[in-house]
Design an enzyme around this catalytic site. Structure first.
Site, PDB file in Angstrom:
ATOM      1  N   HIS A  65      21.904  13.303  13.434  1.00 51.00           N
ATOM      2  CA  HIS A  65      21.734  14.745  12.436  1.00 51.00           C
ATOM      3  C   HIS A  65      21.198  15.793  12.877  1.00 51.00           C
ATOM      4  CE1 HIS A  65      22.162  11.986   8.812  1.00 51.00           C
ATOM      5  NE2 HIS A  65      23.349  12.280   8.765  1.00 51.00           N
ATOM      6  N   HIS A  83      24.313  -3.951  16.241  1.00 56.68           N
ATOM      7  CA  HIS A  83      24.656  -3.324  17.033  1.00 56.68           C
ATOM      8  C   HIS A  83      24.446  -1.787  17.346  1.00 56.68           C
ATOM      9  CE1 HIS A  83      29.613  -3.230  18.472  1.00 56.68           C
ATOM     10  NE2 HIS A  83      28.839  -2.024  18.729  1.00 56.68           N
ATOM     11  N   ARG A  88      35.999  -9.540  13.736  1.00 58.17           N
ATOM     12  CA  ARG A  88      34.434  -9.279  13.712  1.00 58.17           C
ATOM     13  C   ARG A  88      33.269  -8.282  13.680  1.00 58.17           C
ATOM     14  NH1 ARG A  88      32.302  -6.307  19.671  1.00 58.17           N
ATOM     15  NH2 ARG A  88      30.639  -7.072  18.862  1.00 58.17           N
ATOM     16  N   ASN A 123      24.841  -6.532  20.694  1.00 59.58           N
ATOM     17  CA  ASN A 123      26.054  -6.483  21.168  1.00 59.58           C
ATOM     18  C   ASN A 123      25.355  -5.582  22.230  1.00 59.58           C
ATOM     19  OD1 ASN A 123      28.702  -5.459  21.388  1.00 59.58           O
ATOM     20  ND2 ASN A 123      27.678  -3.414  21.139  1.00 59.58           N
ATOM     21  N   GLU A 124      26.009  -5.880  23.198  1.00 55.30           N
ATOM     22  CA  GLU A 124      25.879  -5.074  24.617  1.00 55.30           C
ATOM     23  C   GLU A 124      24.869  -3.853  25.181  1.00 55.30           C
ATOM     24  OE1 GLU A 124      29.113  -1.684  24.490  1.00 55.30           O
ATOM     25  OE2 GLU A 124      30.642  -3.677  24.887  1.00 55.30           O
ATOM     26  N   GLN A 171      30.047   2.602  12.841  1.00 53.57           N
ATOM     27  CA  GLN A 171      31.066   3.161  13.856  1.00 53.57           C
ATOM     28  C   GLN A 171      31.759   3.311  12.161  1.00 53.57           C
ATOM     29  OE1 GLN A 171      31.079   0.426  17.878  1.00 53.57           O
ATOM     30  NE2 GLN A 171      32.125   2.280  17.832  1.00 53.57           N
ATOM     31  N   ASP A 177      28.295   9.570   8.725  1.00 53.22           N
ATOM     32  CA  ASP A 177      27.902   9.490   7.182  1.00 53.22           C
ATOM     33  C   ASP A 177      28.870   8.644   6.941  1.00 53.22           C
ATOM     34  OD1 ASP A 177      25.643  10.770   8.479  1.00 53.22           O
ATOM     35  OD2 ASP A 177      25.863  13.075   7.476  1.00 53.22           O
ATOM     36  N   TYR A 225      36.491  -3.996  29.788  1.00 56.09           N
ATOM     37  CA  TYR A 225      37.227  -2.652  28.823  1.00 56.09           C
ATOM     38  C   TYR A 225      38.369  -2.026  30.842  1.00 56.09           C
ATOM     39  CZ  TYR A 225      36.444  -1.933  24.257  1.00 56.09           C
ATOM     40  OH  TYR A 225      35.712  -1.869  23.571  1.00 56.09           O
TER      41      TYR A 225
END
Ligand code: NOJ
Length: 458
Positions: A30, A113, A68, A157-158, A10, A43, A300
């Protein structure tokens, strides 16, 4: 401890630089630009691969205790396998860790992640058992390379976003729709891969590195829609299907009974000879149980849950297996994402439920945040934090809290349309200018004073 969070895909950019291999999100963005808001890619993203010193500078400015971030598997191992280590990738993370330590900021590292090396997807991805050992070898290498400077690790993660998003409902890369089948097998392997990594750390590294290893699991809080027994059971079922699915094998043992029963019953009625939820052997149950040193939590939002009629027996489907009616009332305050309604009260209830259900573990809230660009972020963060504080007063052992996110970044299929950052990033500028929002000033005060209100006593 107060911190902020990001993840490699990210923020880093440099998607094919210095020997980095292709991962599933590179391939997805892509080859399917139409699936991403405004056809965006990561990118370049925040260009953190070249600007990590600027990232550390703003972390320092924020006064946080920890940062983190996650490691890009393909940057360290371009093909996913340990036979070929990409030195520039290793150097990048060593430099980042050094820069953090020099500024008094503790790294909290997520090993995986969401950005699976594409060659491992070509081997079947997480529904392939083969990935358990492949991940374990990658994790061992990470401990070896970076572990002397790292006190807090997260293996995954998740898992829900990886398995339901990637292989069940296909809203995340690699976009596979095999609900009620591949999602269960994916989770089965991720749980084993997590446990392998924890045991490797425990046996080979803990004595010298003295860090702590866990996994971060995301969940919403599920509030019964009424006091009726059916709705109370429905809300507990939702918690078990969303959170207990991954958490129970680790923090207690084996999958939750309600999942085992419901999925077995529906599978047999559908004509399968056995449950679509794979079974752990007794040996596997014992191996996975207890593989945590703290509990990582991403939270959240909340939902109301009501009982509903059993869905007709049809094709395999996770939602039918779950079998409840979960929704958010229109009059709950909304963020810029309609399904992310703002429910600070939910975090206190969730934390208390975790304490009761999993024997009062030490909890690090590894993500909490809100997508918006306005100053309501300050109030929302304050309200969530004030409920965390109440939970601590209730006796929940919360030892850390991390805002998602340090800066605006690539929000998966939503591209750059959702802004979670304490810092604004100008994605139109070559240098990806980072500018503090008012929420950065608010969080800085909290991180430095541990005080949530404006009028703090000394
Ligand atoms: C969950 C994920 O861990 C992260 O990648 C994502 O950007 C945030 N929460 C916000 O959706």
């Amino acid at each position: 401890m107060f911190g902020t969070a990001t993840a490699s895909y990210q923020v880093e950019g440099a998607w094919d630089e210095d020997g980095k291999g292709e991962n599933i999100w590179d391939r997805y963005t892509h080859s399917h630009p139409e699936l991403i808001a405004n056809n965006a890619t990561a990118d370049v993203a925040c260009d953190s691969y070249h600007r990590y010193k600027e990232d550390v500078a703003i972390l320092k400015e924020l006064g946080v205790d920890f940062y983190r971030f996650s490691l890009s598997w393909s940057r360290i191992l371009p093909t996913g396998y340990v036979n070929k280590v990409n030195l520039p990738g290793v150097t990048y993370y060593k430099n980042l860790i050094k820069e953090l330590k020099n500024n008094g900021i503790e790294p909290l590292i997520t090993i995986f992640h969401s950005d699976l090396p594409q060659p491992l997807q070509d081997m079947g991805g997480w529904p392939s058992e083969f990935l358990i050992e492949t991940f374990a070898e990658y994790a061992r290498l990470c401990f070896e390379l970076f572990g002397d400077d790292v006190k807090y690790w997260l293996t995954f993660n998740e898992p829900k976003q990886i398995c339901i998003g990637g292989y069940g409902q296909g809203y995340n890369a690699p976009g596979i729709n095999l609900t009620g089948l591949a999602d269960y097998v994916c989770a089965h392997h991720i749980l084993q891969a997590h446990a392998r990594a924890w045991h490797i750390y425990d046996q080979e590294f803990r004595a010298t590195q003295q860090g702590q290893v866990s996994i971060t699991i995301d969940t919403r809080w599920f509030e019964p829609a009424s006091d009726s027994e059916e709705d109370v059971v429905a809300a507990e079922t939702a918690l078990q299907f969303e959170y207990g699915w991954y958490a129970n094998p680790i923090y207690n043992s084996d999958y939750p009974e309600i999942m085992k029963t419901r999925i077995a019953e529906r599978s047999l009625a559908e004509g399968f000879n056995h449950s679509r939820l794979p079974a752990f052997t007794d040996e596997e149950i014992a191996y996975i149980s207890g593989t945590f040193d703290y509990m990582g939590l991403n939270m959240y939002t909340s939902n109301l849950v009501a009982a509903k009629e059993e869905a007709p027996i049809a094709e395999p489907n996770y939602d039918y297996d779950l079998g409840v009616n979960s929704y958010q009332p229109d009059d709950w305050e909304s963020s810029s994402i309609s399904i992310l309604k703002i429910t600070p009260w939910g975090i206190r209830k969730l934390l208390n439920w975790l304490k009761e259900t999993y024997n009062n573990p030490a909890i690090i809230i590894t993500e909490n945040g809100i997508p918006d660009n306005s100053s309501i972020i300050d109030d929302v963060t304050r309200n969530y934090l004030s409920n965390v504080r109440s939970a601590i007063e209730d006796g929940v052992n919360v030892i850390g809290y991390s805002v998602w996110s340090l800066m605006d970044n690539f929000e998966w299929v939503l591209g750059y349309t959702q802004k979670y950052g304490l810092y604004h990033v100008d994605f139109d500028s070559i240098n990806r200018m980072r500018t503090p929002k008012t929420s950065a000033a608010y969080y800085k005060k909290v991180a430095e004073t541990h005080c949530l209100v404006d009028t703090c006593e000394e």
